[in-house]
Motif scaffolding. Structure first.
Motif, short mmCIF file in Angstrom:
data_model
loop_
_atom_site.label_atom_id
_atom_site.label_comp_id
_atom_site.label_asym_id
_atom_site.label_seq_id
_atom_site.Cartn_x
_atom_site.Cartn_y
_atom_site.Cartn_z
N LEU A 112 54.54 25.81 42.36
CA LEU A 112 55.61 25.89 41.27
C LEU A 112 55.45 24.76 40.42
O LEU A 112 55.58 23.57 41.19
N ASN A 113 55.46 24.49 39.22
CA ASN A 113 55.56 23.10 38.40
C ASN A 113 57.06 23.12 37.96
O ASN A 113 57.86 23.86 38.41
N GLU A 154 56.82 27.41 36.88
CA GLU A 154 55.70 28.35 36.54
C GLU A 154 54.83 28.20 37.66
O GLU A 154 54.50 27.02 38.12
N LEU A 155 53.99 29.13 38.05
CA LEU A 155 53.19 29.28 39.13
C LEU A 155 51.86 28.52 38.54
O LEU A 155 51.25 29.04 37.44
N PHE A 180 55.39 19.05 42.04
CA PHE A 180 55.07 20.51 42.35
C PHE A 180 55.98 20.94 43.64
O PHE A 180 55.96 20.18 44.62
N ARG A 181 56.29 22.25 43.58
CA ARG A 181 56.95 22.64 44.91
C ARG A 181 56.25 23.82 45.52
O ARG A 181 55.77 24.57 44.53
#
Ligand SMILES: [Zn+2]
Length: 354
Positions: free
Chosen positions: A5-6, A10-11, A28-29
């Protein structure tokens, strides 16, 4: 990991070293645990995300080059087949992240590419997780699990389908081959899938002379293997020697891995249980329940046993030893036990000359 995820939630799928360079510096996560990720963009490994400090349990294994390469291979292959492909789909209800998902006509198939060690129990739990969401899951064994003939270690990957029977999948990303191995008695039918090429099928036979199978029991007795000693005690109590067990216990074996006793040993135990009496159906069914298929967690308990049982009854019937009755079976002729391994081997030689 290849998907993160940003900051805008969003992916993002990491597809190349170039892209990784461009994204460097952004944060990122993890889509599963929401932990912070860093981009790994070394020269050797495929560009990927890694957790900064926490461990993440959503996946069934830690990331490795082989695992990354295998996921990409499966994604590309699915696309070639015309499927909708998603990498690393996370299912929050079960807290599991699938390596790759292929979707075809609304039907999703989860692919789990397993490179590192996984216990049969963990594999069972993860399979049940996907099934609870109505998802079909296919486990694909990585290089560490690839051997010439599937045994106990590979049993965790064995599944059953109406079309393919007992089978398992394996993928070697280095040689870029996905293989389906169908276990059909004395043979394995292997079908290789390569990207952009038609599948190739070949057949391998299980070749082990009968005499070696008989000698293996003698050797296990010499080494006093505990399971074999238990059987031998049962045989001795009836005035018999396990090393001289009837030849039928070695014939037309199913060679299915995943049970907690070898097939010949189940047959020998069966004879020692039923040889001296008419066989009642209930007792015969109960006999097979002493064995467990916990090492083959993708199969319903009892399925391996019933396949091995069917084959054994067929061997006995074919030899003209049994007659079915209303309540079970009666013996027409009892298979011959030998006093010693030498006597048993000698009988084989005579049978061949005759
Ligand atoms: Zn995570």
């Amino acid at each position: 990991m290849l998907v993160a995820l940003n900051q805008a939630d969003e992916l993002v799928t990491l597809r190349s070293h170039d892209q990784a360079r461009q994204l460097f510096g952004q944060s990122f996560r993890c889509p599963a645990c929401k932990g912070e990720l860093r981009i790994k963009n070394g020269a050797q490994l495929i560009a990927h995300f890694a957790h900064k400090d926490n461990a993440c349990n959503a996946s069934s294994e830690p990331e490795s080059e082989t695992h990354l390469a295998g996921k990409w291979w499966l994604a590309k292959f699915g696309e070639q087949l015309g499927d909708q492909v998603a990498l690393e789909t996370y299912y929050p209800q079960i807290q599991q992240r699938a390596d790759v998902v292929w979707e075809h006509h609304g039907r999703s198939r989860v692919l789990e590419f397993q490179c590192s060690g996984i216990s049969p129990e963990r594999l069972r739990v993860r399979t049940a997780g996907y099934q609870s969401l109505g998802l079909e899951v296919v486990w694909i064994a990585g290089p560490a699990y690839i051997t010439r003939w599937p045994g106990g270690k590979q049993a965790r990957f064995v599944q059953w389908s109406k079309n393919a029977g007992f089978h398992l999948w394996q993928l070697n990303p280095q040689s870029k081959v996905l293989t389906r191995l169908q276990l059909i008695g004395p043979a394995i039918v292997e079908t290789d899938y390569r990207q952009g090429l038609p599948p190739q099928t070949r057949r391998r036979e299980y070749i082990e002379p009968l005499a070696s199978r008989a000698k293996a029991i003698q050797l296990a007795l010499v080494h006093r293997a505990p399971a074999v000693m238990k059987l031998q005690a049962q045989a001795s109590a009836q005035g018999r020697n396990l090393a001289g067990a009837p030849w039928l216990i070695h014939m037309q074996l199913r060679h299915l891995p995943g049970l907690d006793a070898p097939e010949w040993a189940m047959r020998a135990a069966w004879l020692l249980t039923f040889q001296a009496q008419p066989i009642k159906k209930a007792a015969e069914a109960a006999f097979w329940r002493q064995y467990s298929s916990v090492r083959a967690p993708q199969l319903p308990e009892g399925q391996l046993q019933s396949s091995i049982r069917r084959q054994w009854l067929e061997v006995l019937n074919h030899a003209g030893l049994l007659q079915e009755t209303a309540t079970g079976w009666q013996w027409l002729r009892v298979p011959q036990w030998y006093q010693t391994i030498d006597e048993k081997l000698q009988a084989l030689g005579q049978a061949r000359q005759g």
